[in-house]
Design a protein around this motif. Structure first.
Motif, PDB file in Angstrom:
ATOM      1  N   UNK A 201       0.889  -1.407  -0.006  1.00  0.00           N
ATOM      2  CA  UNK A 201      -0.058   0.020  -0.157  1.00  0.00           C
ATOM      3  C   UNK A 201       1.317   1.758   0.474  1.00  0.00           C
ATOM      4  N   UNK A 202       2.659   0.868  -0.037  1.00  0.00           N
ATOM      5  CA  UNK A 202       3.585   2.308   0.373  1.00  0.00           C
ATOM      6  C   UNK A 202       2.553   3.012  -1.635  1.00  0.00           C
ATOM      7  N   UNK A 203       2.288   2.028  -2.256  1.00  0.00           N
ATOM      8  CA  UNK A 203       2.704   2.135  -3.706  1.00  0.00           C
ATOM      9  C   UNK A 203       1.147   2.694  -4.260  1.00  0.00           C
ATOM     10  N   UNK A 204       0.394   1.759  -3.873  1.00  0.00           N
ATOM     11  CA  UNK A 204      -0.721   1.682  -4.923  1.00  0.00           C
ATOM     12  C   UNK A 204      -2.151   0.835  -3.684  1.00  0.00           C
ATOM     13  N   UNK A 205      -3.314   1.525  -4.140  1.00  0.00           N
ATOM     14  CA  UNK A 205      -4.085   0.097  -2.932  1.00  0.00           C
ATOM     15  C   UNK A 205      -5.304  -0.218  -3.631  1.00  0.00           C
ATOM     16  N   UNK A 206      -6.385  -1.308  -3.262  1.00  0.00           N
ATOM     17  CA  UNK A 206      -6.957  -1.716  -3.368  1.00  0.00           C
ATOM     18  C   UNK A 206      -7.795  -1.425  -5.193  1.00  0.00           C
ATOM     19  N   UNK A 207      -7.819  -2.057  -5.258  1.00  0.00           N
ATOM     20  CA  UNK A 207      -8.268  -1.448  -7.868  1.00  0.00           C
ATOM     21  C   UNK A 207      -9.693  -1.274  -7.490  1.00  0.00           C
ATOM     22  N   UNK A 208     -10.030  -0.775  -8.697  1.00  0.00           N
ATOM     23  CA  UNK A 208     -11.733  -0.479  -8.703  1.00  0.00           C
ATOM     24  C   UNK A 208     -12.289  -0.421  -9.315  1.00  0.00           C
ATOM     25  N   UNK A 209     -12.039  -2.450 -10.432  1.00  0.00           N
ATOM     26  CA  UNK A 209     -12.309  -1.797 -11.049  1.00  0.00           C
ATOM     27  C   UNK A 209     -13.112  -3.822 -11.187  1.00  0.00           C
ATOM     28  N   UNK A 210     -13.058  -4.318  -9.844  1.00  0.00           N
ATOM     29  CA  UNK A 210     -13.991  -5.763  -9.014  1.00  0.00           C
ATOM     30  C   UNK A 210     -13.709  -6.712  -9.739  1.00  0.00           C
ATOM     31  N   UNK A 211     -14.767  -7.644 -10.736  1.00  0.00           N
ATOM     32  CA  UNK A 211     -14.714  -8.506 -11.460  1.00  0.00           C
ATOM     33  C   UNK A 211     -15.030  -8.783 -12.909  1.00  0.00           C
ATOM     34  N   UNK A 212     -14.041  -7.925 -13.556  1.00  0.00           N
ATOM     35  CA  UNK A 212     -14.243  -8.057 -15.063  1.00  0.00           C
ATOM     36  C   UNK A 212     -13.877  -9.186 -15.658  1.00  0.00           C
ATOM     37  N   UNK A 213     -14.167 -10.039 -16.734  1.00  0.00           N
ATOM     38  CA  UNK A 213     -14.390 -11.252 -17.166  1.00  0.00           C
ATOM     39  C   UNK A 213     -13.985 -10.152 -18.953  1.00  0.00           C
ATOM     40  N   UNK A 214     -13.438 -10.363 -19.729  1.00  0.00           N
ATOM     41  CA  UNK A 214     -13.239 -10.190 -20.735  1.00  0.00           C
ATOM     42  C   UNK A 214     -13.111 -10.692 -22.212  1.00  0.00           C
ATOM     43  N   UNK A 215     -14.969 -10.214 -23.033  1.00  0.00           N
ATOM     44  CA  UNK A 215     -14.441 -11.466 -24.019  1.00  0.00           C
ATOM     45  C   UNK A 215     -14.008 -11.335 -24.744  1.00  0.00           C
ATOM     46  N   UNK A 216     -12.966 -12.420 -25.518  1.00  0.00           N
ATOM     47  CA  UNK A 216     -11.778 -12.463 -26.581  1.00  0.00           C
ATOM     48  C   UNK A 216     -12.216 -13.340 -27.302  1.00  0.00           C
ATOM     49  N   UNK A 217     -11.501 -13.295 -28.860  1.00  0.00           N
ATOM     50  CA  UNK A 217     -11.580 -14.494 -29.762  1.00  0.00           C
ATOM     51  C   UNK A 217     -11.797 -15.285 -29.617  1.00  0.00           C
ATOM     52  N   UNK A 218     -10.749 -16.195 -27.612  1.00  0.00           N
ATOM     53  CA  UNK A 218     -10.850 -17.501 -27.717  1.00  0.00           C
ATOM     54  C   UNK A 218     -11.578 -18.011 -26.447  1.00  0.00           C
ATOM     55  N   UNK A 219     -12.295 -16.654 -26.088  1.00  0.00           N
ATOM     56  CA  UNK A 219     -12.756 -17.000 -25.277  1.00  0.00           C
ATOM     57  C   UNK A 219     -13.046 -15.827 -23.667  1.00  0.00           C
TER      58      UNK A 219
END
Length: 338
Positions: free
Chosen positions: A214-232
């Motif tokens: 936490x000296x450098x960064x805190x918890x992210x704010x993007x949640x639990x993203x799932x990305x649709x790609x060409x392969x799944x």
């Protein structure tokens, strides 16, 4: 000890009779995975450029109504190119050279992965830099931070993704200029067309001993993203998030078929958990998991303490590699440490 011990599998093979070894492997690794053979060109290229290539295949029953969907996943475990203690005239020159040297090496590895038919490839956590977050020093390490959307690392990998028709997951130290120059621990997801599909930020931050990030960064704010790609459909559960079953669960709830766990973890601290956490997640959530760790020992110029009463030191352990892929049926690839 971790730096000297190569792998559990090789030790078992060395000391057990063949029949007993086969039964132990069945229990430890589940259903047998097939070892893939690569062309002489791939093997020669890897040898010349000083890295090792291994590949394994999971089997599944064929369906009569739908064609088989074969996806080849790549996981890169790597070590930094230059020592952190290298003498320099200007820190900025060093930063640029370290990053440039790493980018060249990774370009070589991705080029070879493409020859192996890899469709989706993921690098280790904060791959463009030493894992300096243990030092709690802002400088010079924060100079490795860059834009997720248009930084030099993303631009390079966009070209490679498009060139090789490959989805690339690039975990970096992100400098977010849109929110007051905030730093994040971020994975950039680049499609096979070279487009940035989006980012996934580390959502669990350790605050214990050397891992006081936490000296450098805190918890992210993007949640639990799932990305649709060409392969799944893919998700990225960065490093410390693997200790939380609910974290893995949410990627499954959101539809992930493959979840990557880019990490930086050292011997003694996490090895007993490493080989089971991503595998358990695959079984519990019915998706494939890819656990990726870096390798080597990184020494830093200044000593630091771990708040444990022990003497100050210049490293915080040996990164033991041991990257592997696990399937929903509990089978997994062998663990190797390079």
């Amino acid at each position: 000890m971790s730096g000297e011990f190569e792998s559990v599998d090789k030790s078992l093979k060395k000391h057990l009779p063949p029949s007993e070894y086969a039964e132990v492997r069945r229990i430890l690794y589940g259903n047998e995975v097939s070892k893939l053979e690569f062309s002489s060109e791939v093997q020669s290229e890897a040898e010349q450029k000083d890295f090792e290539v291994q590949g394994y295949g999971f089997s599944a029953l064929k369906e009569e109504e739908r064609p088989a969907r074969i996806v080849r996943v790549g996981a890169i475990q790597n070590k930094i190119v230059l020592p952190t203690t290298a003498p320099v005239v200007e820190q900025t020159f060093y930063i640029v050279f370290q990053a440039a040297a790493l980018r060249q090496r990774i370009s070589d590895i991705i080029d070879t992965a493409a020859k192996c038919g890899v469709n989706i490839i993921c690098l280790q956590e904060a791959w463009t830099m030493p894992f300096a977050f243990c030092t709690r020093e802002k400088h010079p390490w924060c100079q490795f931070a860059e834009s997720a959307e248009d930084g030099p690392t993303t631009k390079l990998l966009q070209e490679l993704a498009k060139k090789y028709n490959m989805v690339i997951i690039s975990p970096i130290l992100e400098r977010d200029g849109n929110h007051g120059d905030i730093l994040w621990n971020t994975s950039v997801v680049i499609s096979n067309t070279g487009t940035v599909l989006g980012i996934s930020r580390k959502n669990h931050i350790p605050r214990t001993g050397d891992f006081n990030e936490s000296t450098y960064y805190m918890e992210g704010n993007t949640g639990h993203k799932v990305f649709q790609t060409q392969y799944g459909k893919i998700g990225i559960n960065i490093c410390y998030g693997r200790h939380h079953p609910q974290n893995w669960l949410m990627y499954g709830v959101n539809g992930a078929e493959i979840v990557f766990n880019p990490s930086a973890t050292v011997g003694a601290l996490s090895e007993p958990m490493w080989c089971i956490e991503a595998r358990n997640a695959a079984i519990a959530n019915s998706y494939f998991t890819c656990a990726i760790n870096r390798v080597g020992t990184e020494l830093f110029p200044n000593e630091f303490t771990s708040a444990d009463g022990k003497p100050a030191h210049k490293d915080f352990g040996h990164f033991y590699g041991s990257s592997y892929v696990a399937a929903p049926d509990g089978s997994r690839t062998p663990t190797e440490i390079f």
